[in-house]
Scaffold this active site. Structure first.
Site, PDB file in Angstrom:
ATOM      1  N   CYS A   6       0.825  -1.197   0.000  1.00 40.84           N
ATOM      2  CA  CYS A   6       0.000   0.000   0.000  1.00 40.84           C
ATOM      3  C   CYS A   6       0.868   1.259   0.000  1.00 40.84           C
ATOM      4  CB  CYS A   6      -0.971  -0.047   1.173  1.00 40.84           C
ATOM      5  SG  CYS A   6      -2.262   1.207   1.104  1.00 40.84           S
ATOM      6  N   HIS A   7       0.853   2.035   1.075  1.00 35.47           N
ATOM      7  CA  HIS A   7       1.691   3.234   1.160  1.00 35.47           C
ATOM      8  C   HIS A   7       3.088   2.907   1.682  1.00 35.47           C
ATOM      9  CE1 HIS A   7      -2.266   5.233   0.892  1.00 35.47           C
ATOM     10  NE2 HIS A   7      -1.586   6.179   0.281  1.00 35.47           N
ATOM     11  N   GLU A  37      -5.970   6.961  -4.618  1.00 33.54           N
ATOM     12  CA  GLU A  37      -5.967   8.160  -3.768  1.00 33.54           C
ATOM     13  C   GLU A  37      -7.197   9.021  -4.059  1.00 33.54           C
ATOM     14  OE1 GLU A  37      -4.153   8.477  -1.251  1.00 33.54           O
ATOM     15  OE2 GLU A  37      -2.122   7.810  -1.658  1.00 33.54           O
TER      16      GLU A  37
END
Length: 97
Positions: A6-7, A37
């Site tokens: 993910c991030h 996003e």
């Protein structure tokens, strides 16, 4: 081995190797996409769009449909696109070990 979901790849974008090249330069990589996003309405609050930064630092960004599991393996670098990818990333790590 380095793995992120993910991030998580945000922690890798500025990592440099001993020759000063970026760790991700020339490597296939994925992470939370610009489209994801926007869907989550966070494109204005994150410090940078991860997809863009990975590309800027030479990553060969790959992605799937938004919010679908997707994993990219390039040598000892394993990345997952979003939270739905976590299980598949774990399985790739186990296989690599």
């Amino acid at each position: 081995m380095v793995a992120a979901v993910c991030h998580g790849p945000a922690g890798l974008v500025n990592v440099r190797l001993s020759d000063e090249t970026f760790l991700i330069s020339g490597k296939k990589v994925t992470g939370f996409t610009n489209e994801e996003e926007v869907i989550m309405k966070r494109e204005e609050i994150v410090p940078f769009l991860l997809e863009d930064r990975l590309k800027e630092h030479g990553g060969r960004f790959e992605k799937s449909a938004p919010m679908m599991p997707y994993v990219v393996v390039d040598g000892r670098l394993i990345t997952g696109q979003n939270p739905a990818s976590a299980l598949k990333v774990g399985k790739k790590i186990r296989k690599a070990l």
